[in-house]
Design an enzyme around this catalytic site. Structure first.
Site, PDB file in Angstrom:
ATOM      1  N   SER A 108     -45.769  -3.228 -71.831  1.00 46.76           N
ATOM      2  CA  SER A 108     -45.085  -4.080 -70.855  1.00 46.76           C
ATOM      3  C   SER A 108     -45.280  -5.551 -71.158  1.00 46.76           C
ATOM      4  O   SER A 108     -46.403  -6.014 -71.354  1.00 46.76           O
ATOM      5  CB  SER A 108     -45.607  -3.771 -69.453  1.00 46.76           C
ATOM      6  OG  SER A 108     -45.161  -2.525 -69.006  1.00 46.76           O
ATOM      7  N   ASP A 136     -39.544  -8.921 -62.247  1.00 46.84           N
ATOM      8  CA  ASP A 136     -40.704  -8.440 -62.997  1.00 46.84           C
ATOM      9  C   ASP A 136     -40.992  -9.310 -64.218  1.00 46.84           C
ATOM     10  O   ASP A 136     -41.174  -8.825 -65.328  1.00 46.84           O
ATOM     11  CB  ASP A 136     -40.517  -6.978 -63.425  1.00 46.84           C
ATOM     12  CG  ASP A 136     -41.829  -6.356 -63.886  1.00 46.84           C
ATOM     13  OD1 ASP A 136     -42.896  -6.873 -63.514  1.00 46.84           O
ATOM     14  OD2 ASP A 136     -41.785  -5.346 -64.625  1.00 46.84           O
ATOM     15  N   HIS A 190     -45.836  -7.392 -63.291  1.00 42.72           N
ATOM     16  CA  HIS A 190     -46.799  -6.344 -62.942  1.00 42.72           C
ATOM     17  C   HIS A 190     -48.010  -6.328 -63.880  1.00 42.72           C
ATOM     18  O   HIS A 190     -49.012  -5.693 -63.578  1.00 42.72           O
ATOM     19  CB  HIS A 190     -46.125  -4.969 -62.900  1.00 42.72           C
ATOM     20  CG  HIS A 190     -45.798  -4.380 -64.240  1.00 42.72           C
ATOM     21  ND1 HIS A 190     -44.543  -4.446 -64.807  1.00 42.72           N
ATOM     22  CD2 HIS A 190     -46.547  -3.685 -65.121  1.00 42.72           C
ATOM     23  CE1 HIS A 190     -44.543  -3.832 -65.970  1.00 42.72           C
ATOM     24  NE2 HIS A 190     -45.758  -3.353 -66.185  1.00 42.72           N
TER      25      HIS A 190
END
Length: 426
Positions: free
Chosen positions: A279, A199, A167
């Site tokens: 992230s 992911d 993402h």
């Protein structure tokens, strides 16, 4: 009795209450901006702009506002004059007797930046040169995230593979990625492969002399272990936070519902502060090895967004990350284990129910070969209870094609143990 100042009583240029001679221009908090569009990395912070040029003088007029503003300015000037006069009187009275020209304060004791092996400082010092910030800009939006050097030996050491979240770089195949290093250097990156379900994504960047972080054994992690998260939350590169592993095998499903394909993670939960921008950064154990890839957080919704870290962060276990990254590098895609049955998202009873209609168990698939039937209720996987479809999917996706799992299935009031051998999708 006067009330609080009305909006029209405040200086439109500074926001100060003109009746308070001590009031100055307000100091705004950083405006961090709106979340990035779906599929992009974490939002890049938008810092307050520098003050602009002075406002043009208003047209000449006489009204109450002008008088009040003049009064406030006069009050500040009067206080300044009074303070200066009082200071001069004190200086004259004491005649400098309260100064001590010959005093020399002790010099600070010699220090060192060396820290014991295994300390957070030592772990951070070793890891930071291998942790990067990623910037993505393109037609779909802009965002930032984190990543770390997974393999520094590409093309004889002239290039490296960086591991991050899907993402963070989703949509960057055409627009590219900018990789920012801890020393301030930057270089263009190329997405080698990405997988929304896990992911994870791999980016290739050309820069010699990098050092890869060692991948640890996420299977040996236990609740209570100390961990360190490194990344660029809100674009603040090189941020280090510490916490513990607060839970294991936490089923996490993120995305979907119009925000792109959903990801399914059997996550390591930590209370180390993880915020937007973390992230893709590493979660390190006490030896400095990567045991997880930071991917998601739970936060309290607030007006206009979310409250950021509340001590519930989730990381993809390093074994899953390593296996998927290797597949992405070799083939450009990841392999997902499946049992090929459709699950009933409307079911609210115990366990997880297979859709009760023909075709819910794909003919010839792993579930069909194992004897699963439409309407079966799966209560547990290898003895671990499941209560919703995402939990069953996460548990299956955390394994490899060819693995055999034992499903506890309820059928017609009877509980059965059904071994199922997983196969690869596609």
């Amino acid at each position: 009795m006067s009330g609080p100042p009305l909006p029209e009583d405040r200086d439109q240029r500074t926001g100060a209450d003109p009746r308070d001679p001590w009031a100055g221009p307000p100091q705004p908090d950083p405006a961090w901006g709106d979340p990035a569009p779906p599929g992009w990395g974490e939002p890049e912070p938008t810092w307050p702009a520098h003050p602009g040029p002075p406002w043009p003088p208003p047209a000449p007029r006489r009204d109450g506002r002008a008088a009040r503003l003049l009064g406030a300015g006069s009050a500040v000037l009067l206080l300044g004059v009074t303070g200066g006069f009082a200071g001069a009187l004190l200086q004259e009275r004491w005649g400098g007797a309260r100064t001590y020209p010959t005093v020399t304060l002790p010099a600070p004791a010699p220090g060192t930046t060396a820290r014991p092996e295994g300390s957070v400082a030592a772990i951070a010092a070793a890891a930071l040169p291998s942790v990067v910030s990623l910037q993505v800009e393109g037609s779909g939006g802009a965002g930032t995230g984190s990543g770390f050097v997974l393999d520094a030996g590409v093309d004889g050491g002239a290039a490296a593979f960086v591991l991050t979240n899907n993402h963070v770089v989703a949509g960057a195949y055409d627009d590219g990625v900018t990789v920012l290093f801890q020393d301030g250097a930057q270089a263009p990156g190329e997405v080698v492969g990405a997988d929304a379900s896990y992911d994870l994504a791999v980016v290739r960047v050309e820069r010699p002399g990098l050092r890869a972080l060692a991948m640890g054994d996420s299977g040996s992690v236990v609740v209570g272990d100390r961990v360190v998260a490194v990344g660029a939350p809100l674009g603040l590169q090189g941020t280090v936070t510490e916490g513990i592993v607060s839970a294991l095998n936490r089923p996490v499903s993120a995305g979907g519902d119009g925000a792109g394909e959903a990801s399914y993670i059997q996550a390591i939960q930590t209370d180390a502060a993880i915020n937007p921008g973390n992230s893709g950064g590493p979660l390190l154990d006490a030896s400095g090895q990567v045991v997880g890839v930071n991917s998601a957080i739970a936060s309290v919704p607030v007006v206009g967004g979310s409250a950021g870290s509340i001590g519930l962060g989730f990381s993809i276990p390093s074994e899953q990350a390593r296996r998927t990254a290797e597949q992405l590098i070799r083939t450009g895609r990841a392999v997902h284990p499946v049992i090929r049955v459709s699950l009933d998202s409307q079911y609210r009873g115990e366990g997880v129910r297979v859709v009760d209609q023909p075709g819910a168990v794909q003919a010839g698939g792993p579930g069909d070969r194992a004897g699963l039937l439409p309407g079966d209720v799966v209560l547990a996987v290898d003895g671990r209870p499941v209560t919703e479809p995402a939990e069953l999917i996460v548990d299956i996706r955390a394994r490899q094609p060819g693995d055999t799992v034992t499903l506890t299935v309820r059928r017609g009031g009877q509980d059965l143990e059904v071994p199922v051998t997983l196969e690869a999708d596609g």
